[in-house]
Design an enzyme around this catalytic site. Structure first.
Site, PDB file in Angstrom:
ATOM      1  N   SER A 148       0.805  -1.221   0.000  1.00 64.02           N
ATOM      2  CA  SER A 148       0.000   0.000   0.000  1.00 64.02           C
ATOM      3  C   SER A 148       0.839   1.273   0.000  1.00 64.02           C
ATOM      4  O   SER A 148       0.297   2.364  -0.111  1.00 64.02           O
ATOM      5  CB  SER A 148      -0.956   0.021   1.200  1.00 64.02           C
ATOM      6  OG  SER A 148      -0.279   0.389   2.376  1.00 64.02           O
ATOM      7  N   LYS A 186       2.085   4.545   7.377  1.00 59.58           N
ATOM      8  CA  LYS A 186       1.207   5.351   6.524  1.00 59.58           C
ATOM      9  C   LYS A 186       1.606   6.826   6.576  1.00 59.58           C
ATOM     10  O   LYS A 186       2.333   7.273   7.459  1.00 59.58           O
ATOM     11  CB  LYS A 186      -0.253   5.238   7.000  1.00 59.58           C
ATOM     12  CG  LYS A 186      -0.901   3.877   6.810  1.00 59.58           C
ATOM     13  CD  LYS A 186      -1.202   3.590   5.356  1.00 59.58           C
ATOM     14  CE  LYS A 186      -1.926   2.274   5.199  1.00 59.58           C
ATOM     15  NZ  LYS A 186      -1.087   1.123   5.566  1.00 59.58           N
TER      16      LYS A 186
END
Length: 227
Positions: A148, A186
């Site tokens: 991701s 993230k």
């Protein structure tokens, strides 16, 4: 007290910032100080950062800020002439440079998801890391699992080098501990009263949490990749 090379480097950076408003490249610093490699520049910059003479501005290439200049007496004097070599010592052995401590070991805390959160990090091993990749502060490493963050250049199997901190600015890549038992890598962003953790892959959706659910455990400082 600064070494002669550290003093030369901070003066070069300050002069270039005054002239152009942009800090010099590592190649320019290497040539200006007559160094053999950029790793020497990295070590000098890290030493100046640790002594709080300069700081690196996050998320900007070639971004250095001079916090203060050395005062008189903070620069080491030119070393005295070396003593004669012991009888029987070869010329080659007396001219060898001192070994540079180029590799340090930092804790490797297992795998962290770059996709969905996984179990909280656990101590497992130590990872040798080139010192030039690390700045000031305490660091640890994580093995990345998932895809991701591929659009940020972070791939499955990479080792993320993390500087320990409990704070983050919008847009920084962080290790976030969610509900005290799951960790993820993230982009960190504030969205109104919520914390949004953004992936770097259009196939994944942002994750939103209350501030009390998210605890920052570090910021991305670098990457190691095996080929």
């Amino acid at each position: 007290m600064l070494t002669r090379k550290q003093h030369e480097l901070i003066c070069f950076i300050a002069d270039r910032l005054a002239e152009t408003g942009v800090s010099p490249s590592f190649e320019e610093m290497k040539e200006a100080l007559d160094l053999k490699s950029k790793s020497g520049v990295h070590r000098l910059i890290s030493a100046l950062e640790e002594r709080e003479f300069i700081r690196r501005l996050p998320n900007r290439a070639r971004a250095l800020e001079v916090l203060r200049m050395p005062e008189r007496g903070e620069t080491a004097k030119k070393p005295a002439k070396a003593a004669p070599a012991p009888v029987g010592a070869s010329k080659e052995s007396t001219n060898l440079p001192a070994p540079a401590n180029d590799v340090i070991e930092i804790p490797l805390h297992g795998r962290i998801a770059a996709g969905t959160p996984i179990e909280a990090l656990q101590d497992s091993a130590m990872l040798p890391v080139p010192a030039a990749l690390l700045g000031a502060g305490e660091h640890y490493a994580l093995e990345v699992a998932g895809d991701s963050m591929v659009e940020a250049g972070i791939l499955d199997g990479d080792y993320a080098l993390i500087r320990r901190t409990e704070t983050a600015r919008d847009g920084e890549i962080v290790v976030a501990l969610i509900d005290e038992n799951e960790a993820t890598l993230k982009y960190f962003r504030k969205e109104g009263a919520m914390i949004r953790l953004d992936p770097a892959n259009r196939d994944y959706n942002p994750q939103r949490y209350r501030p009390d659910q998210v605890r920052v455990q570090g910021r991305l400082a670098g990457l190691l990749r095996k080929y």
